[in-house]
Design a protein around this motif. Structure first.
Motif, PDB file in Angstrom:
ATOM      1  N   MET A  62       0.869  -1.182   0.000  1.00 26.16           N
ATOM      2  CA  MET A  62       0.000   0.000   0.000  1.00 26.16           C
ATOM      3  C   MET A  62       0.904   1.229   0.000  1.00 26.16           C
ATOM      4  SD  MET A  62      -2.729  -1.330   2.885  1.00 26.16           S
ATOM      5  CE  MET A  62      -3.727   0.161   2.826  1.00 26.16           C
ATOM      6  N   PRO A  63       1.169   1.807  -1.178  1.00 18.50           N
ATOM      7  CA  PRO A  63       2.101   2.931  -1.265  1.00 18.50           C
ATOM      8  C   PRO A  63       1.622   4.140  -0.466  1.00 18.50           C
ATOM      9  CG  PRO A  63       1.634   2.022  -3.440  1.00 18.50           C
ATOM     10  CD  PRO A  63       0.644   1.423  -2.497  1.00 18.50           C
ATOM     11  N   ALA A  64       2.583   4.810   0.177  1.00 17.94           N
ATOM     12  CA  ALA A  64       2.257   6.029   0.918  1.00 17.94           C
ATOM     13  C   ALA A  64       2.026   7.185  -0.045  1.00 17.94           C
ATOM     14  CB  ALA A  64       3.399   6.368   1.870  1.00 17.94           C
ATOM     15  N   THR A  65       1.140   8.076   0.336  1.00 19.68           N
ATOM     16  CA  THR A  65       0.908   9.290  -0.456  1.00 19.68           C
ATOM     17  C   THR A  65       2.036  10.272  -0.189  1.00 19.68           C
ATOM     18  OG1 THR A  65      -1.483   9.003  -0.298  1.00 19.68           O
ATOM     19  CG2 THR A  65      -0.677  11.192  -0.897  1.00 19.68           C
ATOM     20  N   ARG A  66       2.627  10.800  -1.246  1.00 17.28           N
ATOM     21  CA  ARG A  66       3.741  11.739  -1.114  1.00 17.28           C
ATOM     22  C   ARG A  66       3.235  13.066  -0.549  1.00 17.28           C
ATOM     23  NH1 ARG A  66       8.857  11.160  -2.908  1.00 17.28           N
ATOM     24  NH2 ARG A  66      10.059  13.043  -3.390  1.00 17.28           N
ATOM     25  N   ASP A 210      13.429  14.545  -0.354  1.00 12.91           N
ATOM     26  CA  ASP A 210      12.742  13.269  -0.565  1.00 12.91           C
ATOM     27  C   ASP A 210      12.487  12.525   0.736  1.00 12.91           C
ATOM     28  OD1 ASP A 210      11.943  11.016  -2.528  1.00 12.91           O
ATOM     29  OD2 ASP A 210      13.378  10.037  -1.200  1.00 12.91           O
ATOM     30  N   ARG A 211      13.420  12.549   1.656  1.00 11.42           N
ATOM     31  CA  ARG A 211      13.257  11.772   2.900  1.00 11.42           C
ATOM     32  C   ARG A 211      12.077  12.270   3.728  1.00 11.42           C
ATOM     33  NH1 ARG A 211      16.238  13.687   7.603  1.00 11.42           N
ATOM     34  NH2 ARG A 211      17.069  15.792   7.245  1.00 11.42           N
ATOM     35  N   TYR A 212      11.706  13.526   3.562  1.00 13.59           N
ATOM     36  CA  TYR A 212      10.518  14.044   4.246  1.00 13.59           C
ATOM     37  C   TYR A 212       9.248  13.770   3.438  1.00 13.59           C
ATOM     38  CZ  TYR A 212      13.665  16.836   7.216  1.00 13.59           C
ATOM     39  OH  TYR A 212      14.638  17.255   8.084  1.00 13.59           O
ATOM     40  N   LEU A 213       9.336  13.945   2.143  1.00 15.25           N
ATOM     41  CA  LEU A 213       8.153  13.887   1.283  1.00 15.25           C
ATOM     42  C   LEU A 213       7.664  12.470   1.019  1.00 15.25           C
ATOM     43  CD1 LEU A 213       9.338  16.532  -1.345  1.00 15.25           C
ATOM     44  CD2 LEU A 213       7.398  16.829   0.202  1.00 15.25           C
ATOM     45  N   ARG A 214       8.564  11.494   1.058  1.00 13.78           N
ATOM     46  CA  ARG A 214       8.231  10.152   0.570  1.00 13.78           C
ATOM     47  C   ARG A 214       7.259   9.391   1.467  1.00 13.78           C
ATOM     48  NH1 ARG A 214      11.958   5.841   0.782  1.00 13.78           N
ATOM     49  NH2 ARG A 214      13.578   7.404   1.115  1.00 13.78           N
ATOM     50  N   GLY A 215       7.303   9.566   2.761  1.00  7.10           N
ATOM     51  CA  GLY A 215       6.408   8.826   3.640  1.00  7.10           C
ATOM     52  C   GLY A 215       6.862   7.383   3.817  1.00  7.10           C
ATOM     53  N   ARG A 216       6.003   6.570   4.436  1.00  6.02           N
ATOM     54  CA  ARG A 216       6.329   5.155   4.693  1.00  6.02           C
ATOM     55  C   ARG A 216       5.202   4.278   4.188  1.00  6.02           C
ATOM     56  NH1 ARG A 216       7.153   5.551   9.747  1.00  6.02           N
ATOM     57  NH2 ARG A 216       5.279   4.561  10.600  1.00  6.02           N
ATOM     58  N   ASP A 217       5.534   3.325   3.312  1.00  7.00           N
ATOM     59  CA  ASP A 217       4.527   2.445   2.726  1.00  7.00           C
ATOM     60  C   ASP A 217       3.932   1.499   3.766  1.00  7.00           C
ATOM     61  OD1 ASP A 217       5.050   3.595   0.311  1.00  7.00           O
ATOM     62  OD2 ASP A 217       6.293   1.965  -0.447  1.00  7.00           O
ATOM     63  N   GLY A 218       2.705   1.075   3.521  1.00  5.56           N
ATOM     64  CA  GLY A 218       2.043   0.075   4.349  1.00  5.56           C
ATOM     65  C   GLY A 218       1.792  -1.177   3.534  1.00  5.56           C
ATOM     66  N   GLY A 219       0.899  -2.042   4.039  1.00  8.67           N
ATOM     67  CA  GLY A 219       0.605  -3.263   3.298  1.00  8.67           C
ATOM     68  C   GLY A 219      -0.553  -4.025   3.897  1.00  8.67           C
ATOM     69  N   ARG A 220      -1.135  -4.918   3.080  1.00  6.01           N
ATOM     70  CA  ARG A 220      -2.205  -5.815   3.537  1.00  6.01           C
ATOM     71  C   ARG A 220      -1.738  -7.255   3.362  1.00  6.01           C
ATOM     72  NH1 ARG A 220      -6.733  -6.073   0.592  1.00  6.01           N
ATOM     73  NH2 ARG A 220      -5.652  -5.351  -1.291  1.00  6.01           N
ATOM     74  N   THR A 237      -1.313  -2.979   7.673  1.00  9.24           N
ATOM     75  CA  THR A 237      -0.456  -1.938   8.226  1.00  9.24           C
ATOM     76  C   THR A 237      -0.664  -0.695   7.371  1.00  9.24           C
ATOM     77  OG1 THR A 237       1.209  -3.535   8.975  1.00  9.24           O
ATOM     78  CG2 THR A 237       1.916  -1.241   8.748  1.00  9.24           C
ATOM     79  N   GLU A 238      -1.263   0.325   7.958  1.00 12.07           N
ATOM     80  CA  GLU A 238      -1.614   1.519   7.189  1.00 12.07           C
ATOM     81  C   GLU A 238      -0.352   2.291   6.773  1.00 12.07           C
ATOM     82  OE1 GLU A 238      -4.436   2.326   6.056  1.00 12.07           O
ATOM     83  OE2 GLU A 238      -5.774   0.972   7.189  1.00 12.07           O
TER      84      GLU A 238
END
Length: 624
Positions: A62-66, A210-220, A237-238
């Motif tokens: 589940m990709p994080a929104t930038r 980028d390290r601030y903007l990228r966020g953290r991916d989740g998953g199902r 994991t959101e």
């Protein structure tokens, strides 16, 4: 009773032997099966359990929104928009993977080449991980796939965020773009949490933060059937969205500066003199960063790289040009600080200066007559500065040019800035293995020869002059706030450096720059604004020596051989708020090409200042 013959009695031991052999074989077979069972259940338990789980349980990313990028007034410059992505898990595909991808490409009307390459490579590396086939599917493509989904085992259609730039090509070099992470970047360890095929910042602010903007991916974690279709969700994991970045840019000024430069090649910068904040920064030609969000094909990427106009070059911070006469205030500072000239003493300009057996021409072939320092700046007299440079020497010129911030990076928070060049005899000996010639000092004194600057350096130089010698670092990122409202970063605008130029030197130079724009004989009338005193200097930077074109009108000279056009300024001169610099490649005279552009952006700034009832260089809300 029947008797037992000798032959019958001899058959019993033979039968017993056969039975024993048969039992032995059965026992051996049983032991072999038992051993193989032990090997499978004990030694290879973990392997086959993993294969079983992978075949039944999958992790769906589940990709994080930038994070959002905004201008100083809250206008969104970069956001994310829903994008339908078609992916496939190689292990769930038909045995003929190539045929399946080709069939899918034909169905959607898309070139399957890149998708096929990714599948063939990815199947060997991670057969249970989803591989992206196509992105940004339109409604018709989505409908076509859904009606034939069962024909493509292992494929899935999911909405994911895609980077979107609402102003298209506006501020493209400043914002930058995102792209798929490369193998080298992935292996570098600099992109924590990134995975193959993730989108990262590749250019501009997108890369710098980028390290601030990228966020953290989740998953199902999901359970799937034999054809890879989801039948149950086991856990989620959101994803954590990226942090939002507020810039110092005013999109209204940015658009105005871009419109003023138009189709010309070149660059322009507008700075807040009080803080160093960049209000607008343009490099031309530009590009549309939205194109990069769609994962460029290799063919399209090669086309961009081979484009002779170099649209990806951030000319505002990477382009290096001779500054021409915009450098003359630096020569004036050096001459006054070394005591090489008396600012009130006049020299005679007859249109040229003989030195070392050669005539060094003035731009005004008839000459300027009797000239002191102020008149030399107002009318841009080359002859005066030839003599001032010759008396000061290259060591004095280079010392004070470096003291004013030239010859080194400004420190702006964008990757790839050039340092420019302030030449010295030591530099020439080291790089060119040749001595410094006195005539080269004369060329340097009027911003020619080996002297090279970037547009951001010139804007910062004139901001430094406006601050009477105080140097500040230009910057674009004002603050960064995460999804919970926590401030992760805020620019500290207080640090500065003193050039150690004496106050009375500025008392001489600043009025002369005001005269260059506002006096009847000044060279920058096009930048004059009634009620808003502009101080500045034009520059015409020679590209090549044009012996074959001497005496010809500018419009008769091929454009690629024409001089570069410069203008740098600050305003209002009495209490400076903004500084600007513009270079137009092959634009000819600074007074006719670059000065009108700066005049236009300063008029727009003043209009916004009047309409807002305050200094437009200050944000309307919380910020710089």
């Amino acid at each position: 009773m029947p008797s037992i013959s000798k032959g019958g009695r001899g058959q019993i031991p033979l039968m017993e032997k056969k039975l024993a052999v048969t039992i032995g074989l059965v026992v051996l077979a049983f032991l072999f099966l038992l051993g193989d069972f032990w090997r499978l259940q004990v030694l290879l338990y973990g392997k086959y359990l993993n294969l079983s789980d992978n075949n039944r349980i999958r992790l769906v990313e589940m990709p994080a929104t930038r994070g959002i990028i905004r201008d100083r007034n809250g206008k969104i410059l970069a956001d994310s928009t829903p994008n339908y992505r078609l992916s496939v898990i190689p292990v769930d595909m038909d045995s003929d993977r190539k045929a399946e991808i080709m069939k899918l490409g034909n169905l959607l009307g898309r070139d399957p080449g890149d998708a096929l390459d990714r599948v063939l490579v990815g199947a060997g590396r991670a057969p249970y991980r989803a591989i992206i086939l196509f992105e940004n599917l339109h409604d018709r493509e989505v409908a076509l796939f859904e009606t034939r989904r069962d024909h493509f085992p292992g494929t899935s259609l999911k909405p994911v965020p895609r980077r979107f730039y609402p102003y298209s090509g506006t501020a493209s070099h400043l914002l930058g773009y995102v792209g798929e992470i490369s193998s080298t970047q992935l292996a570098s360890g600099k992109y924590r949490g990134a995975r193959r095929e993730d989108m990262i910042g590749k250019f501009g602010l997108e890369k710098a933060y980028d390290r601030y903007l990228r966020g953290r991916d989740g998953g199902r974690q999901v359970e799937v059937d034999a054809r890879g279709r989801e039948i149950n969700v086991l856990g989620i994991t959101e994803p954590v969205p990226g942090a939002d970045l507020t810039t110092t840019i005013d999109i209204r000024l940015q658009k105005e500066l871009e419109a003023a430069i138009g189709d010309n090649y070149g660059a322009g910068v507008l700075l807040n003199t009080r803080t160093g904040a960049v209000l607008a920064m343009v490099s031309r030609p530009g590009f549309d960063p939205n194109e990069f969000s769609l994962r460029l094909t290799r063919q399209r990427w090669e086309e961009i790289l081979k484009d002779s106009s170099h649209p990806l070059q951030t000319r505002a911070i990477r382009g290096v040009y001779p500054p021409g006469s915009t450098f003359k205030p630096v020569t004036a500072v050096a001459a006054l600080m070394t005591g090489s000239v008396d600012p009130d003493k006049e020299v005679t300009c007859k249109g040229g200066f003989y030195f070392g057996g050669r005539l060094y021409h003035d731009w005004k072939r008839r000459g300027h007559g009797e000239v002191n320092l102020k008149k030399a700046i107002v009318e841009s007299c080359d002859v005066y500065f030839y003599q001032a440079g010759e008396k000061t020497g290259i060591e004095g010129l280079s010392k004070w040019a470096l003291a004013l911030g030239l010859g080194r990076k400004t420190g702006i928070d964008l990757p790839g800035e050039s340092a420019g060049l302030i030449p010295t005899p030591q530099w020439k000996r080291s790089v060119r293995d040749a001595p410094w010639f006195p005539g080269e000092t004369l060329s340097a004194s009027i911003g020619q020869g080996y002297v090279l600057v970037t547009p951001i350096q010139m804007a910062n130089l004139y901001a430094t002059i406006a601050r009477r010698g105080v140097i500040k670092t230009p910057y674009l990122a004002d603050r960064i706030v995460n999804v919970d409202g926590e401030e992760l970063y805020r620019k500290d605008t207080s640090p500065s450096m003193d050039s150690h130029v004496a106050p009375d030197v500025w008392d001489r130079i600043i009025p002369a720059l005001v005269g260059a724009v506002n006096d009847p004989k000044g060279t920058a009338h096009a930048a004059r604004i009634p009620g808003f005193t502009v101080a500045g200097k034009t520059g015409t930077a020679q590209v090549v020596r044009l012996k074959d074109w001497e005496g010809r009108k500018p419009e008769e000279i091929p454009r690629e051989l024409r001089d570069h056009s410069w203008f740098a300024a600050f305003a209002p001169a009495e209490n400076p708020e903004v500084a600007a610099a513009v270079v137009v490649e092959h634009g000819g005279h600074g007074s006719s090409s670059a000065a009108p552009i700066v005049g236009r952006i300063l008029r727009k700034y003043r209009e916004l200042m009047i309409n807002s009832g305050s200094d437009a260089a200050e944000p309307s809300g919380k910020g710089t």
